[in-house]
Write an enzyme that holds these catalytic residues in place. Structure first.
Site, PDB file in Angstrom:
ATOM      1  N   ALA A  16       0.859  -1.191   0.000  1.00  0.00           N
ATOM      2  CA  ALA A  16       0.000   0.000   0.000  1.00  0.00           C
ATOM      3  C   ALA A  16       0.889   1.233   0.000  1.00  0.00           C
ATOM      4  CB  ALA A  16      -0.963  -0.017   1.172  1.00  0.00           C
ATOM      5  N   GLY A  74       5.668   8.442   1.223  1.00  0.00           N
ATOM      6  CA  GLY A  74       6.637   8.192   2.279  1.00  0.00           C
ATOM      7  C   GLY A  74       7.502   6.981   1.982  1.00  0.00           C
ATOM      8  N   HIS A  75       6.873   5.885   1.573  1.00  0.00           N
ATOM      9  CA  HIS A  75       7.637   4.699   1.181  1.00  0.00           C
ATOM     10  C   HIS A  75       8.564   5.007   0.006  1.00  0.00           C
ATOM     11  CE1 HIS A  75       3.898   2.692   2.875  1.00  0.00           C
ATOM     12  NE2 HIS A  75       4.849   2.144   3.598  1.00  0.00           N
ATOM     13  N   GLU A 113      10.789   7.620  10.053  1.00  0.00           N
ATOM     14  CA  GLU A 113      10.719   8.074  11.436  1.00  0.00           C
ATOM     15  C   GLU A 113       9.284   8.209  11.935  1.00  0.00           C
ATOM     16  OE1 GLU A 113      12.990  11.655  11.729  1.00  0.00           O
ATOM     17  OE2 GLU A 113      14.907  10.584  11.830  1.00  0.00           O
ATOM     18  N   VAL A 173       7.211  11.970   5.946  1.00  0.00           N
ATOM     19  CA  VAL A 173       6.658  12.713   4.810  1.00  0.00           C
ATOM     20  C   VAL A 173       5.201  13.025   5.128  1.00  0.00           C
ATOM     21  CG1 VAL A 173       6.150  12.656   2.330  1.00  0.00           C
ATOM     22  CG2 VAL A 173       8.245  11.601   3.210  1.00  0.00           C
ATOM     23  N   SER A 189       0.384   7.744   5.685  1.00  0.00           N
ATOM     24  CA  SER A 189       0.224   6.396   6.222  1.00  0.00           C
ATOM     25  C   SER A 189      -0.723   5.635   5.319  1.00  0.00           C
ATOM     26  CB  SER A 189      -0.354   6.450   7.641  1.00  0.00           C
ATOM     27  OG  SER A 189      -0.731   5.160   8.083  1.00  0.00           O
TER      28      SER A 189
END
Length: 283
Positions: free
Chosen positions: A34, A38-39, A150, A178, A187
Site C-alpha cells: 500500500a 513516504g515509502h 521516522e 513525509v 500512512s
C-alpha cells in the site's frame, strides 16, 4: 521498466549472490505494501546510498493484534510495482507466507526497553512481530543498509536495538516523516479515513507542533501535553491513546525537554488509529 517480483527465498538469494559477487552495496526497504510517497522517499534514499535496492512487501500477520485490522489492511501489489518503476529499484520481494514462517516456525524475537510503553503498551506482542519479521528480512536479503521512516519512531528504535544486540551487519537509516500539505503524516491507514472526517485529521500534527514549540521554550511536559490532548479531542478525535515526551536516544520518559526528545502520539479518528511524532530540541 518494472523491477522483477521475487516470491521465494531461493530466487532472492540467487540474485543477492550475483550482486555480492560483483561487489555491489545492497539496500533494503521493508514495507507492508500500500505504498505512498513516504515509502517512495525511502526507496529514493536507498537508491542514492546503494548500488542495488530491494523493496520488500509482506503484510506481517504477527504484528497485528486485531484480526479485523489485518483483514482490512490494503493490499495493492500491482499498483505498488507501478509506483516503484520510475525509481529504478532492482527487485521487489513479495514472499509467500511460508517463505517467512515455514511450517513449524517456533522462534520469536523480543526486544525489551524501547518496545515498552507507547504502542507497546496498547498493542501486546506487536513489536515481537515487528522484530521477528525485520530480523528475517534483514537476514534473507543480506542487505548492507536498511531504510525505515521516522513516523514509526518506536519501531525504528526497536530495529536499531535488535540489530545492535544481535550483531547483524547492517546499517539502519531513519528517514524523515513525509506529510500531506495539510500536515497529516502519510500512512497507508489514511485511506481508511471516512471522507467526512479526513479534514479533522491534520489537527493531530497541529497539536503536536504547538506542544513542541512550548516544550522547546521551556514549558513542562504536563502543561504542554494537557493542552495538546485537549486540542486533539476538541477537534473531533474519539480518543487519545497516548501522548508522551520521550528521550530521542532511548525513549526514556521526560518531564521536560532537557535532552533531544521526541513527542509521540496515537489517537483514534473515524475508527482509524493514527500515530505521529515530532522531534523536540532541548529547551
Amino acid at each position: 521498466m518494472s523491477a522483477p517480483i521475487l516470491r521465494s527465498l531461493a530466487e532472492l538469494r540467487a540474485l543477492r549472490a550475483a550482486w555480492r559477487a560483483g561487489g555491489a552495496r545492497v539496500a533494503v526497504v521493508p514495507t507492508m505494501g500500500a505504498l505512498h510517497a513516504g515509502h517512495l522517499s525511502l526507496a529514493a534514499a536507498a537508491k542514492a546510498a546503494a548500488d542495488r535496492v530491494i523493496v520488500t512487501i509482506f503484510v506481517n500477520p504477527r504484528q497485528f493484534n486485531d484480526p479485523g485490522d489485518l483483514a482490512r489492511y490494503p493490499r495493492t501489489e500491482a499498483r505498488d510495482a507501478e509506483k516503484l518503476a520510475p525509481l529504478g529499484v532492482d527487485a521487489i520481494y513479495v514472499p509467500a507466507p511460508d517463505q517467512i514462517y515455514p511450517p513449524g516456525f517456533a522462534t520469536s524475537i523480543s526486544v525489551t526497553g524501547v518496545s515498552e510503553g507507547l504502542c507497546g503498551a496498547h498493542r501486546p506482542g506487536h513489536f515481537d512481530g515487528v522484530a521477528t519479521v525485520v530480523t528475517k528480512l534483514l537476514l534473507q536479503t543480506g542487505a548492507d543498509c536498511a531504510f525505515f521512516g521516522e513516523k514509526d519512531y518506536q519501531q525504528l528504535m526497536v530495529v536499531r536495538r535488535l540489530v545492535r544486540d544481535l550483531d547483524i551487519p547492517v546499517e539502519i537509516v531513519g528517514c524523515p516523516t513525509v506529510r500531506e500539505p495539510d500536515g497529516l503524516a502519510l500512512s497507508s491507514r489514511n485511506a481508511l479515513l471516512p471522507g467526512d472526517v479526513r479534514a479533522v485529521a491534520p489537527a493531530l500534527y497541529r497539536a503536536l507542533a504547538g506542544a513542541g514549540k512550548a516544550l522547546e521554550a521551556g514549558a513542562g511536559a504536563g502543561e504542554a501535553l494537557a493542552g495538546a490532548r485537549a486540542a486533539i479531542l476538541d477537534a473531533g478525535f474519539a480518543e487519545v491513546e497516548y501522548l508522551e515526551l520521550r528521550a530521542a536516544a532511548d525513549l526514556a520518559p521526560l518531564d521536560a525537554a532537557v535532552v533531544p526528545a521526541r513527542l509521540l502520539v496515537a489517537a483514534h479518528l473515524g475508527g482509524v488509529r493514527l500515530i505521529d511524532n515530532i522531534p523536540v530540541a532541548a529547551g
